[in-house]
Design an enzyme around this catalytic site. Structure first.
Site, PDB file in Angstrom:
ATOM      1  N   GLU A  67      38.955 -33.535  38.605  1.00  9.94           N
ATOM      2  CA  GLU A  67      38.577 -32.303  37.901  1.00  9.94           C
ATOM      3  C   GLU A  67      39.553 -31.173  38.160  1.00  9.94           C
ATOM      4  O   GLU A  67      39.724 -30.278  37.322  1.00  9.94           O
ATOM      5  CB  GLU A  67      37.151 -31.877  38.261  1.00  9.94           C
ATOM      6  N   PHE A 129      20.181 -35.136  43.954  1.00 13.44           N
ATOM      7  CA  PHE A 129      21.459 -35.846  43.948  1.00 13.44           C
ATOM      8  C   PHE A 129      22.483 -35.065  43.097  1.00 13.44           C
ATOM      9  O   PHE A 129      22.210 -34.714  41.961  1.00 13.44           O
ATOM     10  CB  PHE A 129      21.279 -37.265  43.396  1.00 13.44           C
ATOM     11  N   GLN A 130      23.606 -34.784  43.671  1.00 17.55           N
ATOM     12  CA  GLN A 130      24.696 -34.041  43.020  1.00 17.55           C
ATOM     13  C   GLN A 130      24.280 -32.650  42.557  1.00 17.55           C
ATOM     14  O   GLN A 130      24.791 -32.128  41.574  1.00 17.55           O
ATOM     15  CB  GLN A 130      25.320 -34.846  41.875  1.00 17.55           C
ATOM     16  N   LYS A 179      20.482 -30.663  32.812  1.00 17.41           N
ATOM     17  CA  LYS A 179      20.442 -31.864  31.968  1.00 17.41           C
ATOM     18  C   LYS A 179      19.294 -31.801  30.962  1.00 17.41           C
ATOM     19  O   LYS A 179      19.443 -32.210  29.812  1.00 17.41           O
ATOM     20  CB  LYS A 179      20.328 -33.107  32.867  1.00 17.41           C
ATOM     21  N   MET A 493      59.074 -24.196  51.718  1.00 12.56           N
ATOM     22  CA  MET A 493      58.876 -22.752  51.855  1.00 12.56           C
ATOM     23  C   MET A 493      58.273 -22.410  53.222  1.00 12.56           C
ATOM     24  O   MET A 493      58.642 -21.402  53.836  1.00 12.56           O
ATOM     25  CB  MET A 493      57.979 -22.237  50.724  1.00 12.56           C
TER      26      MET A 493
HETATM   27  C1  LIG Z   1      47.121 -25.926  48.000  1.00 12.07           C
HETATM   28  C2  LIG Z   1      48.129 -25.246  48.877  1.00 12.07           C
HETATM   29  N1  LIG Z   1      48.204 -25.568  50.185  1.00 12.07           N
HETATM   30  C3  LIG Z   1      49.113 -24.959  50.969  1.00 12.07           C
HETATM   31  C4  LIG Z   1      49.962 -24.021  50.471  1.00 12.07           C
HETATM   32  C5  LIG Z   1      50.973 -23.316  51.384  1.00 12.07           C
HETATM   33  N2  LIG Z   1      52.348 -23.612  50.942  1.00 12.07           N
HETATM   34  C6  LIG Z   1      53.069 -22.764  50.184  1.00 12.07           C
HETATM   35  S1  LIG Z   1      54.573 -23.354  49.789  1.00 12.07           S
HETATM   36  C7  LIG Z   1      54.315 -24.746  50.684  1.00 12.07           C
HETATM   37  C8  LIG Z   1      55.377 -25.803  50.789  1.00 12.07           C
HETATM   38  C9  LIG Z   1      55.596 -26.514  49.514  1.00 12.07           C
HETATM   39  O1  LIG Z   1      56.389 -27.642  49.779  1.00 12.07           O
HETATM   40  P1  LIG Z   1      56.966 -28.501  48.602  1.00 12.07           P
HETATM   41  O2  LIG Z   1      55.925 -28.807  47.611  1.00 12.07           O
HETATM   42  O3  LIG Z   1      57.680 -29.667  49.163  1.00 12.07           O
HETATM   43  O4  LIG Z   1      57.962 -27.497  47.890  1.00 12.07           O
HETATM   44  P2  LIG Z   1      59.285 -26.780  48.470  1.00 12.07           P
HETATM   45  O5  LIG Z   1      58.863 -25.491  49.093  1.00 12.07           O
HETATM   46  O6  LIG Z   1      59.907 -27.708  49.457  1.00 12.07           O
HETATM   47  O7  LIG Z   1      60.123 -26.561  47.270  1.00 12.07           O
HETATM   48  C10 LIG Z   1      53.051 -24.744  51.273  1.00 12.07           C
HETATM   49  C11 LIG Z   1      52.514 -25.803  52.151  1.00 12.07           C
HETATM   50  C12 LIG Z   1      49.818 -23.708  49.095  1.00 12.07           C
HETATM   51  N3  LIG Z   1      50.562 -22.782  48.521  1.00 12.07           N
HETATM   52  N4  LIG Z   1      48.923 -24.361  48.332  1.00 12.07           N
END
Ligand SMILES: Cc1ncc(C[n+]2csc(CCOP(=O)(O)OP(=O)(O)O)c2C)c(N)n1
Length: 582
Positions: A67, A129-130, A179, A493
């Site tokens: 979803e 349920f659900q 429902k 990042m």
């Molecule tokens: C759902 C979610 N979990 C954690 C983060 C924190 N976060 C921001 S950027 C990042 C790293 C992303 O790594 P990648 O997808 O390999 O991309 P890159 O930065 O290497 O280009 C994380 C963990 C987020 N933005 N979203």
């Protein structure tokens, strides 16, 4: 649109006809000219799916694999098409799986109508349920939500849902239908679109005196500077905005959400704002004398430290949402209204002035950024591939005509910094919430929303694994989506922040990935992996020329950093161009 139920009502001499709640849902969708639904069935929404079965030729239902995929796909669809995205999910886990997408759509002003099934009304509150209280869960992350327990409410509530989602500042609406209400027979007199909701003012009356005050400030300004956001795109005011900046000869910078409202190579475009935006527009925010903000909300990623933000400037803010005005930045003049309406009024009153000295300041800053950052990023001659050069070659091959859907992280910032975009609605990204896992499903939705356009999902190796199951949706429904994974073997990042601010303690950011090409192939999607500079152009070309979806994984430098950067807690003028400056 004249719907089947309306036909029956007309045949019955406009007498009520007996119909089920679930058919009334279908009738509402057809009346609102919905053609595409993203969803996943389950027990509590089965009557609606049963009614949908008879309308498969009119309503194209895309069965996603999760979803969360459905709601991000609906977001991508809405963002490229300007229409309202529609989502179906069942109760309990189906509904809670929508939560991230709802929060994302609210903060990024994306119009959605999500319809969730709910347990029978007599079971509500019994831990059936659900059963989950999705109304309370989603209240702070929807523009409006409502639970229907009686079928007679369906037509009016859905009409209100579509009106609220799309009008004013758009946003997501969730309607939860028990429902029994879906199964219930009731006397139906047809669907009437909603045009008014008491106490809700999506189209404010524009006050001419504020337009006059704003024009006076702009005309007196020596160093006016326009900062614009997605409001231009949401208001379909791209032409009006372009006329405004061209008449006033105003340097203009975009937020990540405003990107592509004007072509990225527009002569008055001075680049992107924000933590990893361009050097000039960030720095010179603190040099302008009048700051004209259009359809943007002064997000903290754009302002940096607020008490050091544009303190010298008189601020004019044009926005449709009164809650945004004076929220973060104190305005001298606020123009509450739809920018499609307010911009032409303002354009009429402003004078054309040449400001060579002021434009020169942007040029000097651009040159500095080019020599210290951009040149190395886009044209490296040795070492591993950079993300920037991948985007550069992609620009050359697409000529800036593609829709770029990015995930979240370094690749997102690099793609938005360097992608060339000629047309509006070309930059689809999770700007406000920063949701990893957004790009793959959003690209599926974007392709369905703009089938004539090339759609490229750009992801990191981390985010690519967050909704990778949606490759199954691509396999089944065959939207032609190109998938570009920039693999640096890190959660890049976060690793960058660990390097710069946590003494290089790489705490759980080295991430292993599957063989993405093999995974794609298991889903009948062709792919290729490249790691050498010599293969880059040909690899990207192969991806773009492939007649159907294609996954290209590019191995890029492991420990590259995105610069410039406004470090957290610093002002925009404290932007740095390299790690040595931190
Ligand atoms: C759902 C979610 N979990 C954690 C983060 C924190 N976060 C921001 S950027 C990042 C790293 C992303 O790594 P990648 O997808 O390999 O991309 P890159 O930065 O290497 O280009 C994380 C963990 C987020 N933005 N979203």
């Amino acid at each position: 649109m004249k719907t089947l139920e309306l036909d029956k009502i007309e045949k019955a001499g406009r007498q009520p006809i007996s119909t089920t709640g679930s058919l009334a849902v279908i009738d509402a969708l057809l009346s609102e000219s919905v053609t595409t639904i993203f969803g996943y069935p389950g027990g509590a929404i089965m009557p609606i799916y049963d009614s949908l079965f008879g309308f498969r030729d009119k309503l194209n239902h895309i069965l996603v694999r999760h979803e969360q995929g459905a709601i991000h796909a609906a977001q991508g669809y809405a963002r490229v098409s300007g229409k309202t995205g529609v989502v179906f999910a069942t109760s309990g886990p189906g509904a809670t799986n929508l939560v991230t997408g709802l929060a994302d759509a609210l903060i990024d002003s994306t119009p959605l109508v999500c319809i969730t099934g709910q347990v029978f009304a007599h079971l509500l509150g019994t831990d059936a349920f659900q059963e989950t209280d999705i109304i309370n869960i989603t209240t702070p992350i929807t523009k409006w939500n409502y639970q229907i327990t009686d079928a007679t409410e369906i037509p009016e509530v859905l009409a209100k849902a579509f009106y609220i989602a799309k009008s004013g500042r758009p946003g997501p609406v969730l309607i939860d239908i028990t429902k029994n209400a879906q199964l219930q027979l009731f006397d139906y007199i047809g669907y009437r679109p909603c045009i008014h909701v008491r106490s809700y003012r999506p189209n404010p009356i524009v006050r001419p005196e504020y337009i006059e005050q704003a024009a006076k400030l702009i005309n007196e300004a020596k160093k006016p500077f326009v900062v614009f956001g997605q409001g231009i795109i949401l208001g379909n005011a791209e032409k009006e905005f372009q006329s405004f900046i061209e008449k006033g000869n105003l340097p203009s910078a975009w937020t990540i959400m405003g990107m592509s409202a004007i072509p990225t190579d527009h002569p008055l475009g001075v680049g992107m704002l924000g933590m990893h935006g361009n050097y000039g527009p960030n720095f010179l925010t603190n040099e302008c004398d009048v700051l004209i903000a259009v359809g943007m909300r002064f997000d903290d990623r754009v302002t940096g430290r607020l008490d050091k933000y544009a303190k010298q400037a008189k601020v004019i803010h044009l926005d449709i949402d009164p809650a945004e005005i004076d929220k973060n930045v104190q305005t001298a003049v606020s123009v509450w209204g739809d920018c499609k309406e307010t911009l032409p009024l303002l354009t009429n009153l402003i004078e054309n002035k040449s400001r060579p000295e002021w434009f020169k300041e942007f040029e000097i800053k651009k040159e500095k950024e080019t020599t210290t950052v951009i040149e190395k990023e886009l044209n490296p001659t040795e070492g591993g591939l950079t993300m920037g050069e991948v985007i550069q070659v992609l620009n050359e091959l697409t000529n800036g005509d593609a829709v770029i859907v990015t995930d979240v992280g370094q690749h997102q910032m690099v793609a938005c910094r360097y992608a060339k975009q000629n047309k509006t609605r070309s930059n689809i990204t999770s700007g406000g919430l920063g949701t990893m896992g957004y790009a793959l499903p959003a690209a599926i939705g974007a392709k369905l929303g703009a089938p004539e356009r090339e759609v490229i999902a750009i992801m990191g190796d981390g985010g690519a694994q967050m909704n990778i199951q949606e490759l199954g949706t691509i396999m089944q429904f065959q939207p032609n989506v190109k998938i570009l994974i920039l693999n640096n073997s890190y959660l890049g990042m976060v690793r960058q922040w660990q390097e710069l601010f946590h003494e290089k303690r790489y705490s759980f950011t080295d991430i292993q990935s599957p063989n993405f090409v093999q995974v794609a192939k298991a889903y009948n999607i062709d792919g290729r992996q490249i790691s050498q500079r010599e293969e880059l152009r040909e690899g990207l070309k192969q991806m773009l020329d492939n007649p159907s979806s294609f996954l290209l994984e590019v191995a890029v430098l492991h420990e590259d950093n995105v610069f410039p950067m406004v470090p957290q807690g610093k002002g925009v003028a404290e932007i740095v161009l390299s790690k040595e400056e931190i």
